[in-house]
Design a protein around this motif. Structure first.
Motif, short mmCIF file in Angstrom:
data_model
loop_
_atom_site.label_atom_id
_atom_site.label_comp_id
_atom_site.label_asym_id
_atom_site.label_seq_id
_atom_site.Cartn_x
_atom_site.Cartn_y
_atom_site.Cartn_z
N HIS A 128 -7.37 -2.07 6.57
CA HIS A 128 -7.38 -2.52 5.15
C HIS A 128 -9.15 -2.31 5.03
CE1 HIS A 128 -6.78 -4.87 1.16
NE2 HIS A 128 -7.65 -5.36 1.32
N ASN A 183 -12.23 -1.30 2.29
CA ASN A 183 -12.52 -2.40 0.79
C ASN A 183 -13.02 -2.57 1.05
OD1 ASN A 183 -9.27 -1.31 -0.67
ND2 ASN A 183 -8.85 -2.10 1.18
N ALA A 209 -6.31 -8.82 1.59
CA ALA A 209 -5.34 -8.13 2.73
C ALA A 209 -4.03 -8.34 2.55
CB ALA A 209 -6.36 -8.15 3.96
#
Length: 191
Positions: A24, A28, A152
């Motif tokens: 994640h 991101n 997350a």
């Protein structure tokens, strides 16, 4: 300058929850790589059931194998014990002066950061990516700190729970990367 997130932990053992968080973050954030920094021992945790650091290093290695975004880091193996994050950060910055390091931690660790050695130095000098943890709410603000809260997935999975399940001869294969599950079984770890 390469942006590197340092994901510190005992990884005793590494599990899919660790990898979900790493995946994640790499997808991101502005991080180019995530380094799994295996801690030989955590000064704030008991050493009971802690596998040798080289065994844990190997399991992280096989868990992330062939994913160039992730690296295994054994820097703390060569530093005085117990390992303190502040000294690890200084060593890494000296070794890799052209890298920009950030720290990755769960809310539970941020809640306890004031117990860390030289925590003011860490908060002042390193961005910290904080991911959510069940049962933790780290709301305190730290002046001058660069805390980046990450949305997350919350993964209710822990290495302690996995070790307990293994000890009870229960199946944990979906909690672990396949290569790690096979290695633990072959080596008869945590029984």
């Amino acid at each position: 300058m390469k942006q590197v997130g340092l994901y510190f932990g005992s990884f005793n053992p590494i599990h899919v929850g660790h990898l979900i968080i790493a995946e994640h973050l790499i997808e991101n954030s502005t991080l180019d790589e995530i380094w799994f920094v295996i801690s030989p021992s955590n000064p704030l945790k008991e050493k009971k059931n802690l596998l040798d650091e080289h065994d844990r290093y190997y399991m992280v290695q096989i868990a992330i194998e062939n994913d160039e975004r992730f690296k295994t880091c054994d820097v703390e193996f060569y530093l005085p014990r117990p390992s303190y994050t502040c000294f690890t950060l200084v060593k890494l910055q000296e070794t890799y002066p052209n890298y920009a390091f950030s720290i990755i931690m769960g809310e539970d660790n941020l809640q306890n950061i004031e117990k860390w050695k030289n925590h003011e130095f860490i908060l002042k000098n390193y961005p910290i990516y904080v991911y959510p943890r069940f049962g933790s709410q780290a709301d305190k603000e730290y002046e001058g700190a660069r805390i980046i809260r990450v949305n997350a997935p919350r993964v209710e999975l822990s290495s302690t729970m996995i070790r307990d399940q293994i000890k009870q001869h229960k199946n944990v294969r979906h909690c672990l990367p396949e290569a790690v599950a096979k290695h633990i079984e072959f080596m008869n770890f945590y029984r």
